[in-house]
Design an enzyme around this catalytic site. Structure first.
Site, PDB file in Angstrom:
ATOM      1  N   CYS A  50      58.043  70.871  31.313  1.00  0.00           N
ATOM      2  CA  CYS A  50      59.496  70.901  31.412  1.00  0.00           C
ATOM      3  C   CYS A  50      60.171  69.928  30.461  1.00  0.00           C
ATOM      4  O   CYS A  50      61.370  70.026  30.224  1.00  0.00           O
ATOM      5  CB  CYS A  50      59.932  70.607  32.846  1.00  0.00           C
ATOM      6  SG  CYS A  50      59.335  69.029  33.470  1.00  0.00           S
ATOM      7  N   SER A 109      55.661  60.274  29.812  1.00  0.00           N
ATOM      8  CA  SER A 109      56.387  61.168  30.704  1.00  0.00           C
ATOM      9  C   SER A 109      57.802  60.676  30.942  1.00  0.00           C
ATOM     10  O   SER A 109      58.109  59.495  30.739  1.00  0.00           O
ATOM     11  CB  SER A 109      55.669  61.281  32.049  1.00  0.00           C
ATOM     12  OG  SER A 109      54.395  61.885  31.906  1.00  0.00           O
ATOM     13  N   GLU A 114      53.654  59.373  36.213  1.00  0.00           N
ATOM     14  CA  GLU A 114      53.465  60.565  37.028  1.00  0.00           C
ATOM     15  C   GLU A 114      52.149  61.236  36.673  1.00  0.00           C
ATOM     16  O   GLU A 114      51.733  61.287  35.525  1.00  0.00           O
ATOM     17  CB  GLU A 114      54.649  61.519  36.850  1.00  0.00           C
ATOM     18  CG  GLU A 114      54.876  62.031  35.436  1.00  0.00           C
ATOM     19  CD  GLU A 114      54.260  63.395  35.210  1.00  0.00           C
ATOM     20  OE1 GLU A 114      53.759  63.983  36.179  1.00  0.00           O
ATOM     21  OE2 GLU A 114      54.275  63.848  34.063  1.00  0.00           O
ATOM     22  N   GLY A 115      51.459  61.744  37.696  1.00  0.00           N
ATOM     23  CA  GLY A 115      50.127  62.303  37.496  1.00  0.00           C
ATOM     24  C   GLY A 115      50.096  63.804  37.365  1.00  0.00           C
ATOM     25  O   GLY A 115      49.021  64.381  37.139  1.00  0.00           O
ATOM     26  N   GLN A 116      51.237  64.482  37.483  1.00  0.00           N
ATOM     27  CA  GLN A 116      51.242  65.939  37.421  1.00  0.00           C
ATOM     28  C   GLN A 116      50.874  66.454  36.041  1.00  0.00           C
ATOM     29  O   GLN A 116      50.408  67.574  35.891  1.00  0.00           O
ATOM     30  CB  GLN A 116      52.617  66.467  37.830  1.00  0.00           C
ATOM     31  CG  GLN A 116      52.638  67.974  38.061  1.00  0.00           C
ATOM     32  CD  GLN A 116      53.988  68.443  38.536  1.00  0.00           C
ATOM     33  OE1 GLN A 116      54.912  67.649  38.647  1.00  0.00           O
ATOM     34  NE2 GLN A 116      54.114  69.718  38.824  1.00  0.00           N
ATOM     35  N   GLY A 192      60.346  79.940  43.442  1.00  0.00           N
ATOM     36  CA  GLY A 192      59.165  79.837  42.602  1.00  0.00           C
ATOM     37  C   GLY A 192      57.976  79.413  43.437  1.00  0.00           C
ATOM     38  O   GLY A 192      58.122  78.800  44.497  1.00  0.00           O
ATOM     39  N   MET A 196      54.748  73.255  40.177  1.00  0.00           N
ATOM     40  CA  MET A 196      55.871  72.360  40.447  1.00  0.00           C
ATOM     41  C   MET A 196      56.525  72.708  41.781  1.00  0.00           C
ATOM     42  O   MET A 196      56.868  71.820  42.577  1.00  0.00           O
ATOM     43  CB  MET A 196      56.896  72.443  39.318  1.00  0.00           C
ATOM     44  CG  MET A 196      57.975  71.397  39.377  1.00  0.00           C
ATOM     45  SD  MET A 196      57.447  69.800  38.731  1.00  0.00           S
ATOM     46  CE  MET A 196      57.527  70.130  36.963  1.00  0.00           C
TER      47      MET A 196
END
Length: 595
Positions: A50, A109, A114-116, A192, A196
């Site tokens: 994103c 990031s 953040e670990g995503q 969705g 995410m």
């Protein structure tokens, strides 16, 4: 071949450009295929999230590679090359590796730590492998970046420096209130069912929302997410005998009706257009609170944006009543909507009348026929000033005033009843929702502004040291691997020489028995191995250092090695790796059984 990355992110480009340049899954597939079909690149991978779009490739020419990858990004993103170029960044060789490892650790990031991003890197590698655009370099780079990212999270407190984009977005919606306290008891709508959205649903479930509704174009994915949420978080008991289902799935067509029930909406889809328009959101709020939402502060309900509302006259005294009855002006000629107490349209009046009106407005009634305190004396300065004032009023339509206008009382913006979190790129939710009363929208642009001042944790420095160490180790391993085919070709040539000499010896000594032949063969091989051991070990060590690639060339030159032989060794190694990977995939599929 050399590693090259060309891309743009929230650090190099405004959100509006990122929004337009975002790549759908189909566009990513075509970009990868075109990248490996281009002359400078032999393998490629795309990392699209994103807040970043990056194209990684193994190229043989730097300048040609930069030009080709930049052009491909512009073509597939739909943003012109001239507009896109100022926002692009380029990293090459070790700098490209350093950038990739920093991204994997969350240092680059929007929300530091953040670990995503690790899951997104894994998905990017899987996509490149499925399209056969990832070779040895892409596999090594992405797999090592996953290990580096996991090491950073396990060995440091980088997780305390930030959180997932979902958590950060929910914190912005909560406006300083702890997310758990803010979300408890609320009803959430998730649009969705991707990674995410799944993270958002899990985060809200842990925070204690009373209900989660999943809307997705593919019903199976929505139902699968509902099942996972139910298994993980169970059902919520109600005051009655029954239980309340925590999560349920609905079709996308039910979103308008669900908007009238939801308190929190999180949207993150791969749609290319808007999923929620401002009109749909306004209708949802109206259906919930029973009134049409007004626009933001400074706008007048019932007017179209850009129009000038009618003059506010409620606070002005009416014409022809009260204090206006002794006014020296002809009140019947004053336009309605004005007060003669300083707001009258007095264009065209003579200086004496204007002076009388000023005196009367100040509280001292004057005979209109006298001409005022000093009259219309031609030698006086006041009549001249008043005449100039009258001329200004004739051209401007009103008397200019120096007094400060009274502040207009504006009603406070109501507390939001609908909280929207848009994590999609391009955006899912119409930005015009920012102007709707009763609505609070947090999107990628909002998060980018909020994260600019986010504090950095002390552990970030430790993560940076880990990244630097891992970059050095990765570079050494890649350079050592680069010389391996040359060493293998050298040893193969030596083995051929030994075999030829043993065959020649057998021709000269046909009566040699097997025991002596084996002993002689072993002795010759030991001699050759000892002669080659020190040079090959040393050349691998030297090749691992920066600039060590030249040692492979020197080795090939000194021993007159055939370049095709070296290349064939490289192809054989790649073939073995590919066969091993296919065998592993087949074993996994066999163990899983039928789907």
């Amino acid at each position: 071949m050399s590693l090259l990355v060309v891309g743009l992110s929230h650090r190099s480009a405004p959100v509006s450009v990122l929004d337009r340049a975002s790549l759908s899954l189909d566009a990513q597939t075509k970009l990868l295929q075109d990248a490996v079909a281009a002359e400078p690149a032999t393998e490629a991978a795309v990392l699209a999230t994103c807040n970043r779009i990056e194209l990684y490739a193994d190229v043989d020419k730097f300048h040609a590679g930069v030009a080709e990858l930049s052009t491909l990004l512009a073509q597939h993103s739909g943003v012109g090359l001239e507009e896109l170029t100022p926002h692009l960044y380029v990293h090459y060789e070790d700098r490209a590796v350093h950038h990739m490892f920093s991204v994997a650790c969350g240092l680059d990031s929007m929300v530091v730590g953040e670990g995503q991003i690790l899951g997104q890197i894994k998905d990017s590698l899987a996509r490149a492998q499925g399209l056969h655009t990832a070779g040895r370099l892409m596999n090594d780079l992405f797999q090592q970046s996953l290990r580096v990212g996991k090491r950073a999270h396990s060995e440091t407190g980088i997780d305390r420096a930030g959180q997932s984009l979902v958590t950060f977005g929910l914190e912005q919606l909560a406006l300083g209130t702890p997310v758990a306290a803010w979300a408890r008891g609320k009803k959430a709508l998730i649009i969705g069912a991707g990674s995410m959205s799944s993270l958002a649903a899990a985060t809200l479930a842990r925070a204690g929302v009373s209900e989660i509704v999943i809307a997705n174009r593919t019903a199976d994915r929505a139902e699968r997410l509902v099942t996972l949420l139910t298994e993980q978080y169970g059902q919520r008991p109600t005051e009655g005998d029954g239980t309340e289902v925590l999560a349920r799935a609905v079709p996308m067509g039910s979103v308008p009706s669900e908007l009238t029930r939801a308190d929190v909406v999180v949207s993150c889809t791969g749609a290319t257009g808007l999923v929620l328009t401002a009109g749909a959101i306004a209708a949802g709020v109206e259906g919930r609170v029973g009134a049409q939402p007004e626009m933001a502060r400074g706008e007048v309900p019932g007017t179209v944006r850009g129009e000038v509302p009618e003059a506010r006259t409620a606070s002005l005294p009416p014409v022809g009543t009260g204090t206006d009855e002794d006014c020296p002006l002809d009140l019947t000629s004053v336009p309605p909507g004005f007060s003669v107490m300083g707001e009258a349209a007095v264009a065209g009046m003579d200086a004496a009348t204007l002076e009388q009106h000023a005196t009367w407005a100040a509280g001292s009634a004057v005979d209109r026929r006298r001409g005022g305190r000093r009259g219309a004396d031609a030698e006086g300065t006041d009549p001249e000033l008043i005449g100039a004032l009258a001329a200004t009023a004739a051209s401007a339509g009103r008397i200019p005033e120096r007094r400060r206008p009274e502040p207009v009382a504006e009603p406070p913006r109501p507390e939001p009843v609908l909280h929207l979190l848009d994590l999609a790129m391009p955006r899912d939710i119409d930005a015009a929702a920012h102007r709707l009363a009763g609505v609070r929208l947090v999107d990628i642009e909002t998060l980018a502004e909020a994260s600019a001042d986010a504090p950095m944790a002390a552990d970030v420095d430790q993560v940076r040291r880990i990244v630097s160490d891992e970059v050095a180790a990765f570079g050494a391993a890649q350079r050592a691997a680069h010389i391996t085919p040359t060493v293998v070709a050298l040893r193969t040539m030596a083995a051929d020489v030994v075999a030829g000499e043993i065959a020649r010896l057998e021709g000269r000594l046909p009566g040699l028995d097997d025991k002596h032949r084996a002993e002689i063969t072993q002795t010759v091989r030991r001699v050759v191995d000892k002669l080659l051991h020190a040079p090959t070990v040393r050349v691998k060590q030297l090749a691992a250092e920066p600039g060590g690639a030249g040692y492979a060339d020197a080795l090939r030159t000194l021993f007159d090695l055939d370049p095709e032989t070296v290349a064939s060794v490289s192809r054989a190694e790649e073939s073995n790796e590919k066969n091993a990977k296919n065998a592993t995939i087949a074993n996994i599929a066999e163990n899983r059984g039928p789907a």
